[in-house]
Write a protein that holds these residues in place. Structure first.
Motif, short mmCIF file in Angstrom:
data_model
loop_
_atom_site.label_atom_id
_atom_site.label_comp_id
_atom_site.label_asym_id
_atom_site.label_seq_id
_atom_site.Cartn_x
_atom_site.Cartn_y
_atom_site.Cartn_z
N GLN A 1 0.84 -1.19 0.00
CA GLN A 1 0.00 0.00 0.00
C GLN A 1 0.88 1.24 0.00
N VAL A 2 0.84 2.00 -1.07
CA VAL A 2 1.61 3.24 -1.16
C VAL A 2 0.91 4.34 -0.38
N VAL A 3 -0.39 4.47 -0.58
CA VAL A 3 -1.21 5.39 0.20
C VAL A 3 -2.60 4.77 0.29
N GLY A 4 -3.23 4.93 1.45
CA GLY A 4 -4.51 4.28 1.68
C GLY A 4 -5.70 5.20 1.54
N ASP A 5 -6.83 4.61 1.24
CA ASP A 5 -8.10 5.31 1.15
C ASP A 5 -8.38 6.12 2.43
N GLY A 6 -8.08 5.53 3.60
CA GLY A 6 -8.33 6.23 4.85
C GLY A 6 -7.39 7.39 5.10
N GLU A 7 -6.23 7.40 4.42
CA GLU A 7 -5.27 8.49 4.60
C GLU A 7 -5.58 9.69 3.72
N THR A 8 -6.46 9.52 2.75
CA THR A 8 -6.77 10.59 1.80
C THR A 8 -8.24 11.01 1.86
N ARG A 9 -8.92 10.65 2.98
CA ARG A 9 -10.34 10.96 3.14
C ARG A 9 -11.16 10.40 1.99
#
Length: 285
Positions: A154-162
Motif C-alpha cells: 500500500q503506497v497510500v490508503g483510502d483512509g489516509e486521503t479521506r
C-alpha cells in the motif's frame, strides 16, 4: 486575526459562496453565477455575481443582496460589493509562520467584522484539520497484503486521503493478469517503474480492444466505464496502480492469498465495489 490554515486554503473557504450559509446563521441560501451560468461549490472569481438570501431577525421575511466580486486573488485578497446598497466587504490575507493573518473590513462595522472573522476561522480550521497530512513513503515501507499469487504494498490508503485516492505497488507476473473489466465508480492509472506492460482498452472483448505497449517510466490512464486489462511483457514488472476515489481498495484487501486467480468466485465483491468483470476475456499469454 491568526487562523491555523494556509492563506490559499482560507481564501478558498471565504470565496466559496456556499460556505456563506454555514458562516452566517441568518443566511439561508446563495446563488453564484459566472457569465450567466450557475455554479455550486466553486470559489468565486473577479466579476462573478452572488445573490444572498438572508432572514431578517426572527421573522420569516427574507431579504436579498446582490454582490459583485471585485477582487479574488488566492492567498491575498477577496472583496465583494453591493453597489445598490452601498455595501462592501474586503478580506486581506498574509502568511505568518505557516498560518494566515486575516483582516476583514466592511461597511457593516467592527462588531460584524469580528463575528464574521470568528465564524470563518472556525469553519476554515475545521476543514483544514480534516485534510490530513502530507504523505511521503519510500518503497518497502507500506503495509503488505496478499492478492491471489501476488503481494501488494500500500503506497497510500483510502483512509489516509479521506477517500479521495488509493495507490498500491505491485510486482505483476504474466500468469496474474486480470480479465477484462470495468470500474463504474473510479478512474484507474498505472505508473510502470520497471519491465514492460501491454494494455488492452475500450472493447467488450480482448479482440476488439485497442492494444498499447509501454516501458518503464510510462504512465497510463483508464477512465471509469472504459473496459481494460493489462499484462506484463517481462518476467515481472513493477507498477504503481492508483484508483480515484479510493473505496475500491477494500476489494483488493478482501481477496487474500490463492494458488491462482479465481475471479469467478468473487462476484459478491464485484457487486459490492461496482466492478463488471468479463471472466472469460483473459489477456493472451
Amino acid at each position: 486575526m491568526r487562523i491555523e490554515a494556509s492563506p490559499e486554503f482560507f481564501h478558498h473557504v471565504i470565496s466559496t459562496p456556499t460556505n456563506w450559509v454555514e458562516m452566517n446563521p441568518a443566511c439561508i441560501g446563495v446563488e453564484h453565477t459566472r457569465q450567466g451560468r450557475v455554479l455550486t461549490g466553486r470559489p468565486a472569481e473577479t466579476g462573478d455575481l452572488v445573490t444572498q438570501y438572508v432572514l431578517v431577525g426572527s421573522s420569516d421575511t427574507v431579504t436579498t443582496s446582490h454582490w459583485e466580486v471585485t477582487a479574488s486573488h488566492p492567498g491575498r485578497e477577496f472583496a465583494i460589493s453591493d453597489r445598490a446598497a452601498g455595501a462592501h466587504v474586503a478580506w486581506n490575507l498574509t502568511e505568518n509562520g505557516g498560518a494566515t493573518e486575516a483582516v476583514r473590513e466592511s461597511s457593516a462595522g467592527s462588531d460584524v467584522d469580528q463575528y464574521a472573522l470568528d465564524a470563518a476561522r472556525g469553519l476554515a480550521e475545521r476543514r483544514w484539520r480534516e485534510l490530513g497530512s502530507v504523505i511521503a513513503r519510500d518503497r518497502g515501507t507500506g503495509a503488505l497484503s496478499d492478492y491471489y499469487t501476488e503481494t501488494n504494498e500500500q503506497v497510500v490508503g483510502d483512509g489516509e486521503t479521506r477517500g479521495a485516492h488509493t495507490a498500491m505497488r505491485v510486482h505483476v507476473h504474466p500468469e496474474a493478469a486480470p480479465p477484462l473489466h470495468v470500474h463504474t465508480r473510479e478512474d484507474e492509472a498505472w505508473i510502470v517503474l520497471s519491465g514492460a506492460v501491454r494494455f488492452w482498452f475500450g472493447g467488450r472483448t480482448i479482440d476488439t480492444c485497442e492494444t498499447i505497449d509501454v516501458e518503464a517510466g510510462a504512465y497510463a490512464f483508464g477512465p471509469r466505464f472504459v473496459p481494460h486489462t493489462f499484462r506484463t511483457l517481462a518476467d515481472s514488472s513493477e507498477v504503481i496502480i492508483t484508483n480515484t476515489p479510493g473505496k475500491v481498495e477494500g476489494y483488493f484487501l478482501s481477496i487474500g492469498a490463492g494458488d491462482s486467480r479465481d475471479d469467478a468466485a468473487h462476484q459478491d465483491l464485484f457487486n459490492r465495489y461496482g466492478l463488471v468483470v468479463f471472466t472469460d476475456q483473459l489477456p493472451p499469454q
